[in-house]
Write a protein that holds these residues in place. Structure first.
Motif, PDB file in Angstrom:
ATOM      1  N   ARG A   1      56.689  31.888  39.660  1.00 15.77           N
ATOM      2  CA  ARG A   1      55.909  31.175  40.666  1.00 15.77           C
ATOM      3  C   ARG A   1      55.375  32.128  41.723  1.00 15.77           C
ATOM      4  NH1 ARG A   1      56.090  25.536  42.700  1.00 15.77           N
ATOM      5  NH2 ARG A   1      57.137  24.716  40.894  1.00 15.77           N
TER       6      ARG A   1
ATOM      7  N   MET B   1      51.010  35.214  44.186  1.00 10.18           N
ATOM      8  CA  MET B   1      50.459  36.514  44.556  1.00 10.18           C
ATOM      9  C   MET B   1      49.104  36.738  43.902  1.00 10.18           C
ATOM     10  SD  MET B   1      52.360  39.053  46.191  1.00 10.18           S
ATOM     11  CE  MET B   1      53.952  39.134  46.945  1.00 10.18           C
ATOM     12  N   SER B   2      48.885  36.115  42.749  1.00  6.68           N
ATOM     13  CA  SER B   2      47.629  36.314  42.034  1.00  6.68           C
ATOM     14  C   SER B   2      46.635  35.212  42.323  1.00  6.68           C
ATOM     15  CB  SER B   2      47.871  36.337  40.526  1.00  6.68           C
ATOM     16  OG  SER B   2      48.961  37.142  40.228  1.00  6.68           O
ATOM     17  N   ASP B   3      46.967  34.289  43.202  1.00  3.79           N
ATOM     18  CA  ASP B   3      46.081  33.161  43.449  1.00  3.79           C
ATOM     19  C   ASP B   3      44.806  33.644  44.128  1.00  3.79           C
ATOM     20  OD1 ASP B   3      44.962  30.699  44.673  1.00  3.79           O
ATOM     21  OD2 ASP B   3      46.809  29.842  43.868  1.00  3.79           O
ATOM     22  N   PRO B   4      43.646  33.123  43.686  1.00  6.95           N
ATOM     23  CA  PRO B   4      42.400  33.539  44.330  1.00  6.95           C
ATOM     24  C   PRO B   4      42.379  33.200  45.809  1.00  6.95           C
ATOM     25  CG  PRO B   4      41.935  32.384  42.302  1.00  6.95           C
ATOM     26  CD  PRO B   4      43.393  32.270  42.515  1.00  6.95           C
ATOM     27  N   ASP B   5      43.074  32.129  46.189  1.00  8.21           N
ATOM     28  CA  ASP B   5      43.140  31.795  47.613  1.00  8.21           C
ATOM     29  C   ASP B   5      44.088  32.796  48.269  1.00  8.21           C
ATOM     30  OD1 ASP B   5      43.463  30.776  50.098  1.00  8.21           O
ATOM     31  OD2 ASP B   5      44.273  28.838  49.466  1.00  8.21           O
ATOM     32  N   LEU B   6      43.510  33.742  49.004  1.00  4.54           N
ATOM     33  CA  LEU B   6      44.306  34.870  49.465  1.00  4.54           C
ATOM     34  C   LEU B   6      45.390  34.481  50.455  1.00  4.54           C
ATOM     35  CD1 LEU B   6      41.521  37.549  49.670  1.00  4.54           C
ATOM     36  CD2 LEU B   6      43.359  37.372  48.031  1.00  4.54           C
TER      37      LEU B   6
ATOM     38  N   ARG C   1      49.131  34.333  49.615  1.00  2.29           N
ATOM     39  CA  ARG C   1      50.047  35.465  49.605  1.00  2.29           C
ATOM     40  C   ARG C   1      51.121  35.336  50.667  1.00  2.29           C
ATOM     41  NH1 ARG C   1      47.084  39.457  46.253  1.00  2.29           N
ATOM     42  NH2 ARG C   1      45.617  37.939  45.455  1.00  2.29           N
TER      43      ARG C   1
ATOM     44  N   PHE D   1      55.285  45.050  46.331  1.00  2.00           N
ATOM     45  CA  PHE D   1      53.954  44.965  46.916  1.00  2.00           C
ATOM     46  C   PHE D   1      53.931  45.691  48.255  1.00  2.00           C
ATOM     47  CE2 PHE D   1      49.768  43.513  46.938  1.00  2.00           C
ATOM     48  CZ  PHE D   1      49.441  43.074  48.201  1.00  2.00           C
TER      49      PHE D   1
ATOM     50  N   LEU E   1      52.104  49.291  37.738  1.00  2.50           N
ATOM     51  CA  LEU E   1      50.858  48.605  38.023  1.00  2.50           C
ATOM     52  C   LEU E   1      50.482  48.706  39.491  1.00  2.50           C
ATOM     53  CD1 LEU E   1      48.793  46.667  36.670  1.00  2.50           C
ATOM     54  CD2 LEU E   1      50.054  44.826  37.722  1.00  2.50           C
TER      55      LEU E   1
ATOM     56  N   ALA F   1      49.030  43.681  29.538  1.00  3.57           N
ATOM     57  CA  ALA F   1      47.634  43.244  29.664  1.00  3.57           C
ATOM     58  C   ALA F   1      47.163  42.644  28.347  1.00  3.57           C
ATOM     59  CB  ALA F   1      46.745  44.412  30.059  1.00  3.57           C
TER      60      ALA F   1
ATOM     61  N   SER G   1      48.446  39.191  27.437  1.00  6.92           N
ATOM     62  CA  SER G   1      47.772  38.041  28.052  1.00  6.92           C
ATOM     63  C   SER G   1      46.670  37.531  27.149  1.00  6.92           C
ATOM     64  CB  SER G   1      47.197  38.427  29.412  1.00  6.92           C
ATOM     65  OG  SER G   1      46.165  39.355  29.237  1.00  6.92           O
TER      66      SER G   1
END
Lengths: 561, 407
Positions: free
Chosen positions: A235, A240-245, A248, A406, A497, A513, A516
């Motif tokens: 989750r 962390m990868s959500d387009p909605d920054l 984060r 991160f 990465l 990669a 996926s």
């Protein structure tokens, strides 16, 4: 100069973790100037808490840690109790070594393909025995209860705990078990009550590492674990990868919650240790004998060996997929073979595998050198490593990677060192060192120092004695530690990465990669290479001492005084 | 009188600030200078790396860029575009305003909206002034100027288009369902043989939007930003359809596919009978690669299918801006677009207008063969434009609330 070694080691282990955590605390409490959010607020925590299925995710991540460790440890302990000293035991170690070398993700892929309803097992049985011409709609892989994930983790942790236990065995005395047997206890119970407590005291920290790993693993959870809702670490990765920054910040809050979950799981295990100790003592003192343990021994043997076989079978399947043409259910074998994928990817594989090997060898070499320096320093200055020092050693393994990596990458960015091969090597070093220390500490301490005393009496310097006597005799454990460190480095995904900034593709970043994409041929090729690289090093490191010391009987494995 | 101490302090403070003389961004209007600046540069192209055919195409493009323009293209294979977005974000957080690690990103939709909003993209409207942009079909394809209804404004260069289509094994199914009620009936009659990717995965969200366009009383409301007060009432038919269909889906709707390629793998494994994809040439490509059997065919629902485009963008702090522009321009060229649309290579539809091409360009496209599972332009039918992006967020959130928690 040796006195600096422990400080350097501790710095490498704690520094990155604390530095990384620093950059998580701000956003988690609502302070992220980059998104225009300043000040203190618990909104990210509230947001995470109220996301659908959050509590289920937390519960899932929480229980899977102790349960994985419990099952793996129980099976390994029972197996050792039942078969210790037999030829089967030594054979089992040889079987386990390639399994340890395999990265978790590759093992999970192989398993997924083996046990899925459209997987190999059912393909073998269909349609003759089962009557299925299409795969049944059974919920095996990705089941919401997390059983498939538990299974995948247990089969990989069994060989690891096995290796650790074997490394600790020489420090204990098996004769106690013999005495207990003579006094009428069953074989398994005798070993468990007399030898196991001593062994467990030494393997405690690796077991904690297993608990922590299982609560925060990402790649295996993505392959085998539930999807709706996923484990907490998956989750976090998705947030962390959500387009909605601004998500984060929620991810940072969840990462702190993940830290809490891991610590709670470790706490639960600690309580469990005491409970089991009490129970065991009570049963032992009451005189229970548990003589009829043949079913238990058979179960232990079958499960432990079965786990290793399953992982290796998965590896064979990955290899088969990499060269298969069209392969539909319920065919047991592909319709035709196709080596095209190997040929097309050959150049790229050599490139990324070469880089992964370079990083692995460097990180492992530095780790081994540093750990040896620390151990020698302990010996020369008569220092005993305190429990707290040992704990700091394992800190990078206990704190979830996703919580601090991160933040760590931002530090590297600030100094302008990101994207270089040295930065990635340093990041790998953080995770390799605990395992190297783990595998070196006990053989080092078990070394008979009278050899050193004799050499010193004959007038040789401390350094000479170290180089010509202690290190050559300890060559086998040193090389084993090196091989394990190499395997750990190969398997690192998030560090390569995030800190490599995409400039340092290794076999593992490529494999994930490509995974996926779901193209099984491609996954097969890369997963196979990823699994074989550590295996090659393991084989070499097993071979070198055997050849080098072929004329020295006491340095061969299996030598009994 | 300034003391030595304060002078030293001043010097120390000044030294902390990076040299602020930014090199001027390359201007595509002066194309020869861009070409000259690009020569010898290395462009780190961050693009999803899960497709073997796509990786092969990018490798070909890299070879062409090297031989024609002296630009080295490095394909950084991502598992998720968001990894590149994270990278640029981290660099901005750390104050790295130039020399960034990402030069070119394959991007669209929500990721683009996010980067645009956070000011992470190169902002001098470079994409509109690329020489080959004149060939793009901006008149007929609104999706090239509005990325999921967010105005592109020259921040990204079009690369390819996509349209949602379904595919199935014609050896198993004679007549695929043509509309949503037929699909619902088919799912009920064939339990466990249909699934979709869980939102917020790209194709999962698109499937939800596709359903919405077919089930909402007035689909045109989706052109406007969503009104939370009326959202539940408006989307009630959508959730009703899903509530009825889920128990008959694959794994009884307790597990969903992870993404578009797992759907393909499930079809290849015979676990499901109908899958969906964005790439109209994808099924044919899979047949050619030996992943799917030759009997696979495609279909679309009769009321239209959602279409969109995907783009190439340059981050604000890219290291090789000129090289990235040259690469983007090359990707827009007729040779590169024709090769991309070639189903033996990738099969991704072009963004160029056929009528704007010269004779050689037209010939390239005339020679393309259509695979057995690819629908022609007429068969693909009406392309529905993406709704306002606020709808996607609310649909995803509501889906997660209803079905994403193990319900």
């Amino acid at each position: 100069m040796l006195r600096l070694a422990p400080f350097l080691a501790i710095g490498i282990l704690i520094g990155p973790v604390l530095a990384g955590l620093m950059f998580i605390i701000g956003p988690a409490f609502g302070h992220a100037p980059l998104f225009g959010a300043t000040g203190f607020s618990v909104a990210p925590f509230a947001h995470a808490w109220h996301s659908p299925g959050f509590l289920t995710s937390v519960w899932l991540s929480f229980w899977i840690g102790p349960v994985t460790a419990l099952i793996s440890l129980a099976l390994v302990a029972l197996f050792t109790a039942a078969f210790s000293g037999t030829r089967l035991f030594n054979g089992a170690l040889t079987l386990m070594k390639p399994v340890i070398a395999m990265p978790h993700a590759a093992a999970a892929f192989g398993l997924a393909f083996l046990i899925a309803p459209s997987g190999f097992m059912l393909r073998l049985l269909s349609p003759e025995l089962t009557g299925f011409s299409r795969p049944p709609d059974w919920l095996v892989v990705n089941d919401p209860a997390g059983i498939a994930l538990l299974f995948g983790l247990v089969v990989k942790e069994i060989p690891f705990l096995f290796l650790v236990l074997i490394a600790a065995l020489p420090q204990t005395d098996e004769r106690y078990a013999r005495v207990a047997r003579v006094l009428g206890r069953g074989q398994v119970w005798a070993w468990l009550t007399s030898v196991f407590p001593g062994v467990y005291a030494q393997i405690r920290l690796p077991v904690y590492a297993v608990v922590a790993f299982a609560t925060s693993v990402v790649d295996v959870a993505m392959i085998l674990g539930p999807g709706t809702p996923p484990t907490l670490s998956v989750r976090i990765l998705r947030w962390m990868s959500d387009p909605d920054l601004t998500m984060r910040m929620t991810a940072a809050a969840a990462a702190l919650i993940q830290l809490g979950v891991t610590l709670s799981a470790l706490g639960l295990w600690w309580l469990g240790e005491h409970a089991v100790a009490r129970l065991g003592k009570m049963l032992a003192l009451r005189g229970y004998r548990f003589c009829h343990d043949l079913p238990l021994r058979l179960l232990a043997g079958a499960s432990t060996l079965g786990a290793a076989f399953l992982v290796l079978a998965g590896l064979a399947l990955i290899a088969l997929w990499s060269i298969s043409g069209l392969w539909r259910f319920p065919d047991a074998l592909p319709q035709n073979l196709d080596f095209g994928t190997w040929m097309r990817e050959a150049n790229q594989i050599v490139n990324v595998a070469g880089r992964a090997m370079l990083i692995g060898i460097l990180a492992s070499l530095i780790a081994v050198a540093l750990v040896l320096a620390c151990l020698e320093n302990e010996y020369r200055n008569q220092i005993q490593l305190s429990r707290w020092a040992r704990l700091t050693l394992y800190l990078p393994l206990l704190v979830p990677q996703i919580a601090f990596l991160f933040g760590l990458s931002i530090w590297w960015l600030l100094w302008g060192w990101d994207g270089t091969i040295w930065a990635v090597t340093a990041a790998h070093l953080v995770f390799v060192m605990p395992y190297v220390y783990l595998l070196l500490a006990d053989p080092w301490n078990a070394f008979d120092t009278r050899y050193l005393a004799a050499a010193r009496l004959l007038g040789k310097s401390e350094n000479r004695v170290l180089l010509t006597i202690r290190l050559p005799i300890l060559l086998r454990p040193i090389l084993t530690a090196f091989a394990l460190g190499f395997a750990i480095s190969i398997a690192q995904y998030l560090p390569t990465l995030l800190i490599g900034a995409g400039r340092q593709p290794t076999i593992t970043t490529e494999a994930v990669a490509l995974a996926s994409g779901g193209n099984r041929r491609l996954i097969g090729v890369y997963a196979l290479v990823q699994a074989l690289l550590p295996f090659v090093i393991f084989a070499l490191t097993a071979l070198i001492p055997t050849i080098l010391w072929r004329n020295r009987r006491a340095l061969q494995p299996g030598f009994v005084r | 009188m300034i003391s030595r101490l304060s002078l030293n302090l001043l010097g120390a403070c000044l030294a902390l600030f990076p040299a602020t003389g930014f090199a001027a961004d390359p201007d595509p209007a002066d194309w020869p200078s861009v070409l000259a600046a690009a020569k010898g540069q290395t462009v780190y192209f961050n693009a999803w790396g899960g497709g073997e055919d796509i990786n092969g195409y990018i490798a070909w493009a890299g070879a062409e860029l090297q031989s024609r323009y002296g630009v080295t293209l490095n394909h950084v294979k991502l598992a998720d575009t968001a990894d590149a977005v994270s990278r640029v974000l981290a660099e901005k957080a750390a104050g790295r305003m130039e020399g960034g690690a990402v030069d070119l990103i394959w991007i669209n939709g929500e990721n683009f909206a996010s980067m645009k909003q956070q000011g992470l993209l190169l902002a001098n409207a470079w994409a509109d002034t690329l020489p080959n942009y004149a060939l793009a079909d901006t008149e007929n394809k609104a999706v090239l100027s509005y990325d999921f209804t967010v105005p592109v404004e020259g921040l990204e260069s079009p690369w390819g288009t996509a349209q949602l289509s379904f595919y199935y094994d014609s050896a198993e199914i004679d007549n695929p369902p043509a509309n949503l009620s037929a699909l619902a009936d088919w799912i009920a009659a064939n339990p466990g043989r249909f699934t979709y990717a869980a939102p917020p995965n790209f194709i999962g969200t698109t499937f939800l939007k596709q359903l919405a366009f077919g089930l909402l009383e007035d689909p045109e409301v989706m052109r406007q930003p969503v009104d939370p007060a009326t959202f539940d009432a408006q989307t009630a038919p959508l959730w009703a359809w899903l509530d009825k269909a889920h128990p008959d889906m694959w794994r009884s709707g307790r597990v969903f596919a992870a993404d578009v390629t797992q759907l393909q793998t499930l079809l290849a494994d015979s676990e499901i009978s109908i899958a969906m994809t964005f790439n109209p040439g994808g099924a044919s490509s899979a047949i050619r690669q030996g992943i799917l059997p030759e009997t696979v065919r495609s279909f679309v629902l009769d009321y239209g299918s959602i279409g969109n485009a995907h783009f190439l963008a340059i981050p604000f702090n890219a290291n090789a801006k000129a090289g990235a522009m040259v690469a983007a321009n090359f990707m827009l060229s007729p040779e590169a677009q024709a090769k991309k649309a070639d189903e033996t290579v990738w099969g991704d539809p072009t963004v160029l207008a056929y009528d704007k091409l010269d004779a050689t360009g037209k010939a390239l496209f005339d020679n393309l063969q259509k695979g057995p599972a690819t629908l022609g332009a007429a068969e693909l039918g009406r392309a529905i434009n993406e709704p306002d992006s606020s709808w996607a967020e609310m649909l995803e959130a509501e889906w997660a609330r209803r079905y994403g928690a193990g319900g």
